[in-house]
Design a protein around this motif. Structure first.
Motif, PDB file in Angstrom:
ATOM      1  N   ALA A 194       0.885  -1.274   0.108  1.00 22.08           N
ATOM      2  CA  ALA A 194       0.075  -0.021   0.042  1.00 22.08           C
ATOM      3  C   ALA A 194       0.815   1.245  -0.069  1.00 22.08           C
ATOM      4  O   ALA A 194       0.215   2.460  -0.094  1.00 22.08           O
ATOM      5  CB  ALA A 194      -0.909  -0.039   1.205  1.00 22.08           C
ATOM      6  N   GLY A 195       2.267   1.231   0.215  1.00 27.20           N
ATOM      7  CA  GLY A 195       3.055   2.159   0.249  1.00 27.20           C
ATOM      8  C   GLY A 195       4.079   2.110   1.363  1.00 27.20           C
ATOM      9  O   GLY A 195       3.986   0.984   2.114  1.00 27.20           O
ATOM     10  N   SER A 196       4.819   2.948   1.546  1.00 34.95           N
ATOM     11  CA  SER A 196       5.737   3.222   2.883  1.00 34.95           C
ATOM     12  C   SER A 196       4.952   3.484   3.948  1.00 34.95           C
ATOM     13  O   SER A 196       4.163   4.344   3.911  1.00 34.95           O
ATOM     14  CB  SER A 196       6.913   4.224   2.425  1.00 34.95           C
ATOM     15  N   ARG A 197       5.330   3.133   5.130  1.00 35.52           N
ATOM     16  CA  ARG A 197       4.967   3.319   6.515  1.00 35.52           C
ATOM     17  C   ARG A 197       5.330   5.025   6.724  1.00 35.52           C
ATOM     18  O   ARG A 197       4.539   5.483   7.521  1.00 35.52           O
ATOM     19  CB  ARG A 197       5.469   2.468   7.422  1.00 35.52           C
ATOM     20  N   SER A 198       6.314   5.639   5.956  1.00 37.13           N
ATOM     21  CA  SER A 198       6.766   6.756   6.163  1.00 37.13           C
ATOM     22  C   SER A 198       5.911   7.923   5.561  1.00 37.13           C
ATOM     23  O   SER A 198       5.883   9.056   5.538  1.00 37.13           O
ATOM     24  CB  SER A 198       7.924   7.015   6.099  1.00 37.13           C
ATOM     25  N   ASP A 199       5.020   7.315   4.627  1.00 39.08           N
ATOM     26  CA  ASP A 199       4.032   7.891   3.669  1.00 39.08           C
ATOM     27  C   ASP A 199       2.779   7.523   3.822  1.00 39.08           C
ATOM     28  O   ASP A 199       2.009   6.862   2.689  1.00 39.08           O
ATOM     29  CB  ASP A 199       4.673   7.807   2.106  1.00 39.08           C
ATOM     30  N   GLU A 200       1.909   7.784   4.984  1.00 42.32           N
ATOM     31  CA  GLU A 200       0.583   7.403   5.069  1.00 42.32           C
ATOM     32  C   GLU A 200      -0.353   7.842   4.046  1.00 42.32           C
ATOM     33  O   GLU A 200      -1.419   7.419   3.605  1.00 42.32           O
ATOM     34  CB  GLU A 200       0.176   7.968   6.332  1.00 42.32           C
ATOM     35  N   ALA A 201      -0.097   9.118   3.322  1.00 38.92           N
ATOM     36  CA  ALA A 201      -0.916   9.488   2.150  1.00 38.92           C
ATOM     37  C   ALA A 201      -0.878   8.536   1.200  1.00 38.92           C
ATOM     38  O   ALA A 201      -2.012   8.513   0.511  1.00 38.92           O
ATOM     39  CB  ALA A 201      -0.169  11.049   1.787  1.00 38.92           C
ATOM     40  N   ALA A 202       0.422   8.070   0.962  1.00 36.22           N
ATOM     41  CA  ALA A 202       0.041   6.927  -0.349  1.00 36.22           C
ATOM     42  C   ALA A 202      -0.453   5.729   0.237  1.00 36.22           C
ATOM     43  O   ALA A 202      -1.439   4.989  -0.622  1.00 36.22           O
ATOM     44  CB  ALA A 202       1.770   6.494  -0.435  1.00 36.22           C
ATOM     45  N   VAL A 203      -0.576   5.224   1.411  1.00 41.65           N
ATOM     46  CA  VAL A 203      -1.242   3.996   1.862  1.00 41.65           C
ATOM     47  C   VAL A 203      -2.830   4.326   1.914  1.00 41.65           C
ATOM     48  O   VAL A 203      -3.585   3.534   1.277  1.00 41.65           O
ATOM     49  CB  VAL A 203      -1.076   3.743   3.441  1.00 41.65           C
TER      50      VAL A 203
END
Ligand code: TXA
Ligand code: MG
Length: 353
Positions: A296-305
């Protein structure tokens, strides 16, 4: 009915398709359109027949109220009364944007639009195409998310088409939406402002403007015993066709546990999907034997998730997954919205490892 799909992909609103779409709404028809959160299924908010058609097209219970979208701040005074000081402050900070406010409604708003309630949900979206469309449509567009009831909200016009083809007059295709989860809903009709649905505008952001903001306790309730205050949050929503479970715990333990569960499920003949993060995806690809592993994306980029979650759930449906596992996310900031939607998709199935 033939559903026209018109591309308005350029970022700037294109005059002719928007004018046509507005005309459809004024004539009592329905048009799906992009917003910065998810695609909406729009109808004339002031026309009871349009609201009835929205419920029918979505297969949604008619006691589940719709959000009224506006394109000018001052229009709020036509549909809400009183407009409290808190609403003015929140609007100044976050409108246009992904925030919906619940206020007392005026007589201009039909009961059909508010599911029989004396309150109205108001949203002033930021997407320029949405604003141009609302304006062309007469200024008040009722719009739930443009999915069939029970499916994830659409983040692409293609998903709207899957659910709504033949049921509505037009889809404005504006490409992929920016946020991917529905707007934050704040109820301003009670003693204290209360978040009924978490979203991109977080509790922390709201508290910078209003002193205290409460959160409807059901939002992150694992046991599902409490009754949510927003009618729509009570229905089973965002549900994939297979069985989704969230696995929570220390990262290493979670990865090991999901891999084990996946291998046993495979041995029982299930089709297994895993919602991973960039940090863990490789481990699952090597060890889980799952049919499909998606980050879903990187944990450091919640917007991507947030942006990827609904797409992944739909893809797993299309790929026929029968069993799915997801890692869990932080329960504060935007993570709260992600976790709330995941919990709903999982029917509140969480395993702590
Ligand atoms: O981001 C969004 O808000 C998207 C886009 C299209 O703007 N719209 C959206 O609408 O998510 P919908 O209908 O899928 O969700 C609206 C939620 C439902 O849970 C509904 O019950 C709640 O808002 N709601 C609407 N009016 C309400 C009211 N008067 N009181 C309490 N909850 C209300
Ligand atoms: Mg919805």
């Amino acid at each position: 009915m033939e559903t026209k799909l018109i591309k308005i992909d350029g970022g700037q609103p294109e005059a002719e398709p928007i004018r046509l779409a507005g005309q459809i709404i004024k004539n009592g028809g329905l048009v799906a359109f992009p917003t910065e959160t998810v695609y909406g299924l729009g109808g004339d908010a002031l026309n009871p027949d349009s609201s009835r058609k929205i419920y029918e097209a979505k297969g949604r219970p008619s006691d589940n109220p719709l959000i009224v979208h506006i394109c000018r701040w001052e229009d709020i005074y036509k549909i809400a009364e009183p407009v409290p000081e808190e609403a003015r402050k929140l609007a100044k900070a976050f409108w246009p944007g992904p925030l919906t406010m619940i206020l007392r409604k005026t007589d201009l708003v039909p009961q059909e639009t508010t599911g029989g309630l004396s309150t109205v949900a108001v949203r002033f979206p930021a997407d320029l195409r949405a604003l141009a469309f609302i304006e062309a449509a007469g200024g008040f567009v009722a719009a739930p998310s443009a999915n069939a009831s029970g499916r994830p909200s659409p983040t692409l016009a293609r998903y709207v088409q899957e659910d709504m083809d033949g049921r509505i007059e037009m889809i404005l295709d504006g490409g992929e939406v920016g946020i991917g989860l529905e707007s934050t809903i704040v109820d301003l009709t009670g003693a204290e402002p209360m978040i009924l649905r978490p979203g991109f505008i977080t509790k922390e952001m709201l508290e910078e403007v209003l002193n205290t903001v409460e959160v409807d306790k059901t939002i992150l309730d694992v046991d599902c015993r409490l009754r949510p205050k927003a009618p729509g949050m009570r229905y089973k929503h965002y549900a994939p066709k297979g069985t989704l479970s969230i696995v929570e715990g220390a990262s290493e333990t979670v990865v090991r546990s999901i891999c084990e569960k996946s291998r046993s499920a495979k041995a029982c003949g299930e089709r297994v999907g895993i919602i991973a993060t960039d940090e863990t995806v490789q481990r699952y690809l090597t060890d889980s034997q799952a049919d499909s592993v998606k980050s879903a994306g990187s944990r450091s980029d919640e917007a991507a998730v947030g942006r990827n979650l609904y797409r992944i759930l739909r893809e797993f449906d299309d790929e026929g997954m029968t069993v799915m596992y997801a890692e869990s996310f932080a329960e504060h900031g935007f993570g709260q919205a992600i976790m709330n939607r995941l919990l709903k998709a999982a029917g509140h199935r969480v395993e702590i490892v």
